[in-house]
Design a protein around this motif. Structure first.
Motif, PDB file in Angstrom:
ATOM      1  N   VAL A 262      37.448  26.966 146.792  1.00  0.00           N
ATOM      2  CA  VAL A 262      38.454  26.777 145.744  1.00  0.00           C
ATOM      3  C   VAL A 262      37.775  26.819 144.383  1.00  0.00           C
ATOM      4  O   VAL A 262      36.698  26.240 144.190  1.00  0.00           O
ATOM      5  CB  VAL A 262      39.195  25.430 145.928  1.00  0.00           C
ATOM      6  CG1 VAL A 262      40.198  25.216 144.798  1.00  0.00           C
ATOM      7  CG2 VAL A 262      39.891  25.397 147.267  1.00  0.00           C
ATOM      8  N   GLN A 263      38.411  27.498 143.437  1.00  0.00           N
ATOM      9  CA  GLN A 263      37.936  27.553 142.052  1.00  0.00           C
ATOM     10  C   GLN A 263      38.680  26.494 141.238  1.00  0.00           C
ATOM     11  O   GLN A 263      39.902  26.524 141.117  1.00  0.00           O
ATOM     12  CB  GLN A 263      38.183  28.929 141.447  1.00  0.00           C
ATOM     13  CG  GLN A 263      37.850  29.019 139.962  1.00  0.00           C
ATOM     14  CD  GLN A 263      36.362  28.914 139.689  1.00  0.00           C
ATOM     15  OE1 GLN A 263      35.552  29.539 140.359  1.00  0.00           O
ATOM     16  NE2 GLN A 263      35.993  28.098 138.704  1.00  0.00           N
ATOM     17  N   ILE A 264      37.956  25.508 140.675  1.00  0.00           N
ATOM     18  CA  ILE A 264      38.547  24.476 139.840  1.00  0.00           C
ATOM     19  C   ILE A 264      38.548  24.968 138.400  1.00  0.00           C
ATOM     20  O   ILE A 264      37.492  25.344 137.868  1.00  0.00           O
ATOM     21  CB  ILE A 264      37.775  23.152 139.960  1.00  0.00           C
ATOM     22  CG1 ILE A 264      37.838  22.640 141.398  1.00  0.00           C
ATOM     23  CG2 ILE A 264      38.335  22.098 139.006  1.00  0.00           C
ATOM     24  CD1 ILE A 264      37.109  21.343 141.615  1.00  0.00           C
ATOM     25  N   PRO A 265      39.706  24.969 137.752  1.00  0.00           N
ATOM     26  CA  PRO A 265      39.758  25.465 136.358  1.00  0.00           C
ATOM     27  C   PRO A 265      38.826  24.696 135.434  1.00  0.00           C
ATOM     28  O   PRO A 265      38.692  23.475 135.551  1.00  0.00           O
ATOM     29  CB  PRO A 265      41.233  25.238 135.973  1.00  0.00           C
ATOM     30  CG  PRO A 265      41.976  25.181 137.264  1.00  0.00           C
ATOM     31  CD  PRO A 265      41.024  24.592 138.266  1.00  0.00           C
ATOM     32  N   HIS A 266      38.162  25.427 134.541  1.00  0.00           N
ATOM     33  CA  HIS A 266      37.240  24.865 133.551  1.00  0.00           C
ATOM     34  C   HIS A 266      36.044  24.178 134.217  1.00  0.00           C
ATOM     35  O   HIS A 266      35.388  23.337 133.605  1.00  0.00           O
ATOM     36  CB  HIS A 266      37.952  23.871 132.630  1.00  0.00           C
ATOM     37  CG  HIS A 266      39.187  24.422 131.992  1.00  0.00           C
ATOM     38  ND1 HIS A 266      39.146  25.385 131.010  1.00  0.00           N
ATOM     39  CD2 HIS A 266      40.499  24.157 132.221  1.00  0.00           C
ATOM     40  CE1 HIS A 266      40.387  25.690 130.635  1.00  0.00           C
ATOM     41  NE2 HIS A 266      41.219  24.966 131.357  1.00  0.00           N
ATOM     42  N   GLU A 269      33.221  26.510 141.429  1.00  0.00           N
ATOM     43  CA  GLU A 269      33.753  26.633 142.784  1.00  0.00           C
ATOM     44  C   GLU A 269      33.264  25.479 143.655  1.00  0.00           C
ATOM     45  O   GLU A 269      32.115  25.056 143.555  1.00  0.00           O
ATOM     46  CB  GLU A 269      33.324  27.959 143.417  1.00  0.00           C
ATOM     47  CG  GLU A 269      34.058  29.163 142.853  1.00  0.00           C
ATOM     48  CD  GLU A 269      33.650  30.447 143.544  1.00  0.00           C
ATOM     49  OE1 GLU A 269      34.477  31.355 143.602  1.00  0.00           O
ATOM     50  OE2 GLU A 269      32.499  30.518 144.018  1.00  0.00           O
ATOM     51  N   VAL A 270      34.164  25.001 144.517  1.00  0.00           N
ATOM     52  CA  VAL A 270      33.807  23.951 145.471  1.00  0.00           C
ATOM     53  C   VAL A 270      34.321  24.355 146.848  1.00  0.00           C
ATOM     54  O   VAL A 270      35.227  25.196 146.971  1.00  0.00           O
ATOM     55  CB  VAL A 270      34.399  22.581 145.077  1.00  0.00           C
ATOM     56  CG1 VAL A 270      33.837  22.095 143.759  1.00  0.00           C
ATOM     57  CG2 VAL A 270      35.918  22.625 145.048  1.00  0.00           C
ATOM     58  N   ILE A 271      33.742  23.731 147.870  1.00  0.00           N
ATOM     59  CA  ILE A 271      34.168  23.966 149.245  1.00  0.00           C
ATOM     60  C   ILE A 271      34.891  22.708 149.725  1.00  0.00           C
ATOM     61  O   ILE A 271      34.319  21.618 149.733  1.00  0.00           O
ATOM     62  CB  ILE A 271      32.971  24.279 150.160  1.00  0.00           C
ATOM     63  CG1 ILE A 271      32.246  25.524 149.654  1.00  0.00           C
ATOM     64  CG2 ILE A 271      33.422  24.469 151.598  1.00  0.00           C
ATOM     65  CD1 ILE A 271      30.929  25.789 150.347  1.00  0.00           C
ATOM     66  N   ILE A 272      36.159  22.854 150.119  1.00  0.00           N
ATOM     67  CA  ILE A 272      36.954  21.731 150.615  1.00  0.00           C
ATOM     68  C   ILE A 272      37.090  21.867 152.127  1.00  0.00           C
ATOM     69  O   ILE A 272      37.485  22.917 152.638  1.00  0.00           O
ATOM     70  CB  ILE A 272      38.346  21.694 149.959  1.00  0.00           C
ATOM     71  CG1 ILE A 272      38.211  21.534 148.443  1.00  0.00           C
ATOM     72  CG2 ILE A 272      39.177  20.553 150.534  1.00  0.00           C
ATOM     73  CD1 ILE A 272      39.537  21.519 147.720  1.00  0.00           C
ATOM     74  N   GLY A 290      30.001  24.154 145.557  1.00  0.00           N
ATOM     75  CA  GLY A 290      29.749  25.545 145.924  1.00  0.00           C
ATOM     76  C   GLY A 290      28.663  26.189 145.093  1.00  0.00           C
ATOM     77  O   GLY A 290      28.320  27.346 145.300  1.00  0.00           O
ATOM     78  N   GLY A 291      28.125  25.446 144.133  1.00  0.00           N
ATOM     79  CA  GLY A 291      27.100  25.999 143.256  1.00  0.00           C
ATOM     80  C   GLY A 291      25.777  25.269 143.396  1.00  0.00           C
ATOM     81  O   GLY A 291      25.603  24.401 144.251  1.00  0.00           O
ATOM     82  N   ALA A 399      23.291  15.314 139.802  1.00  0.00           N
ATOM     83  CA  ALA A 399      23.296  16.739 140.142  1.00  0.00           C
ATOM     84  C   ALA A 399      24.242  17.537 139.253  1.00  0.00           C
ATOM     85  O   ALA A 399      24.216  18.771 139.275  1.00  0.00           O
ATOM     86  CB  ALA A 399      23.688  16.927 141.607  1.00  0.00           C
ATOM     87  N   GLY A 400      25.094  16.846 138.476  1.00  0.00           N
ATOM     88  CA  GLY A 400      26.004  17.535 137.565  1.00  0.00           C
ATOM     89  C   GLY A 400      27.138  18.268 138.243  1.00  0.00           C
ATOM     90  O   GLY A 400      27.712  19.197 137.669  1.00  0.00           O
ATOM     91  N   ASN A 401      27.498  17.871 139.467  1.00  0.00           N
ATOM     92  CA  ASN A 401      28.522  18.580 140.230  1.00  0.00           C
ATOM     93  C   ASN A 401      29.828  17.814 140.364  1.00  0.00           C
ATOM     94  O   ASN A 401      30.599  18.068 141.289  1.00  0.00           O
ATOM     95  CB  ASN A 401      27.989  18.925 141.630  1.00  0.00           C
ATOM     96  CG  ASN A 401      26.950  20.028 141.582  1.00  0.00           C
ATOM     97  OD1 ASN A 401      27.024  20.917 140.739  1.00  0.00           O
ATOM     98  ND2 ASN A 401      25.974  19.963 142.465  1.00  0.00           N
TER      99      ASN A 401
END
Length: 448
Positions: A262-266, A269-272, A290-291, A399-401
């Motif tokens: 999933v791409q979170i706006p602003h 990408e993350v994996i759910i 995802g990064g 980690a800044g995620n």
């Protein structure tokens, strides 16, 4: 698994019952067993039950009516956790000796000041106190002392001297350190100040080594021989929901896990991943970044001024800790895992973890002072969720995620502050970055 157990799992009942004073079904099973002290027959009572935090456990108690010898032990029957756990406690007073400890049989116990270590699998799992752990260690050393005194008096004298040092620890004349390192992640040390942070207790989650996975009987996930199939590119992953088989973490019945990129706006990408169990109805979701790990850590501070703040989308990674200064509360990284939810959902999960799922808030482990303190904490959390109490929510992710929705985007949010900071050596160590080398390793002989 027997036919009866398999039917219980499919029917959603399960073989592990929750302890309840009014439930006549929760009865221990009694088995005739051989006493290893007098070699006559005694009896073993087995109870398969569930407790908070530990989930499924097996409690066994052996008694012998002939020689009055008894023995009790606790064994985890649940799943091995995704990460190992290490508790480091600074024992400073006699009150610390009364802290309750769940020690799995895979845990290593150390007291660095005495250069003392109890290796894994040399003792059965136990539910005890710190004083009980020391007493158990002394009893273990005393077992063969009569034989040692006859065969090697010098060694026996040194062991007697060491046992005296262990016994003196119970008086806490000076501060000492107790370390419980459990690769399975199923051990626990009580925090008597919950929900506040315990300054004397450090909890560290870590990734197991290949050797530790082998000791636990886990198979390494090796994908070297997997062939790359057409269509598994990044665009396909964005449009598809991947499904793979797994087991339910509650009842261990076969279940399926859905995974979506999933791409979170602003943000990024993350994996759910979401798991649903048709047998017991258990549902769980987890979020993975995802990064890559960001160069700088991120600290997000939100001042809650309106009930509408509860509807903000929130991404909490596994490495993110949550702080609420008004409640003097801090939730360490990996405590709730990765989550993609709303701010209200996160606060409700924190309240459930601290108040409802705390294993030391009910039964014999509960005290009136502790129950009252947690009740007050729960009421304050409800007031924050209802917008009746102003507070600050801090998401600190080395980690800044992690991410918190800016409802004014792309304009700045006047109530939210986002800070970037350089990680400390200890934070890089926790993330495994200090030993990671991605450039020039081919020229380094140590990597050959």
């Amino acid at each position: 698994m027997s036919v009866i157990e398999e039917e219980d799992v499919r029917g959603g009942k399960g073989v592990f019952k929750e302890i309840c004073a009014e439930d006549d079904e929760v009865q221990p099973t009694e088995i005739e067993s051989l006493c290893m002290n007098c070699y006559k027959n005694g009896s073993t009572r087995l109870l398969l039950t569930k407790i908070p935090f530990f989930k499924e456990i097996i409690i066994s108690s052996f008694t012998c009516s002939h020689c009055n010898w008894s023995n009790t032990e606790i064994q985890s029957a649940g799943r091995i956790q995704e990460q190992g756990i290490r508790y480091t406690l600074k024992v400073r007073s006699k009150q610390d000796m009364n802290r309750e400890v769940v020690k799995a049989d895979s845990a290593i116990t150390r007291i660095p000041e005495l250069d003392f270590e109890i290796p894994a699998y040399t003792q059965k799992g136990s539910l005890s106190t710190i004083e009980g752990l020391i007493d158990r260690a002394v009893v273990g050393l005393e077992q063969d002392q009569p034989v040692r005194k006859a065969v090697d008096p010098g060694v026996a004298a040194k062991i007697d001297e060491f046992m005296e040092k262990l016994k003196k620890l119970k008086d806490v004349e000076s501060e000492f350190t107790l370390v419980i390192d459990d690769p399975s992640g199923n051990s626990f040390v009580e925090n008597p100040f919950a929900p506040q942070k315990d300054e004397a207790l450090t909890v560290t989650h870590y990734k197991r080594t290949a050797e530790q996975n082998t000791q636990l009987g886990l198979k390494e996930n090796v994908a070297e021989d997997e062939e790359e199939t057409p269509g598994n590119d990044i665009e396909t992953l964005r449009s598809e929901v991947l499904v793979f088989n797994t087991n339910c973490p509650e009842c261990n019945a076969p279940a399926s896990t859905n995974m979506k990129l999933v791409q979170i706006p602003h943000f990024k990408e993350v994996i759910i991943m979401a798991t649903n169990c048709d047998s017991c109805g258990h549902r769980t979701n987890e979020v993975k970044s995802g990064g890559a790990t960001e160069e700088l850590g991120t600290r997000i501070t939100l001042h809650l001024t309106d009930p509408s703040d509860m509807s903000r989308d929130l991404l909490k990674s596994e490495t993110c800790s949550v702080l609420i200064p008004e409640l003097e509360f801090e939730l360490g990284m990996a405590a709730l895992g990765g989550k993609f939810t709303t701010l209200e959902g996160l606060l409700k999960d924190i309240k459930e973890l601290i108040v409802s799922k705390n294993p030391f808030t009910c039964g014999d482990s509960s005290t009136p002072e502790r129950a009252e303190k947690l009740e007050i904490f729960g009421k304050k959390m409800d007031m924050i969720i209802a917008g009746q109490m102003e507070a600050h929510i801090i998401l600190d992710d080395p980690a800044g995620n992690s991410y918190l929705q800016n409802v004014y985007a792309p304009d700045p949010d006047p109530e939210m502050k986002v800070e970037k900071y350089k990680r400390t050596f200890e934070q890089n160590e926790d993330l495994g970055l200090n030993d990671m080398k991605t450039e020039g390793y081919q020229e380094d002989p140590s990597y050959s």
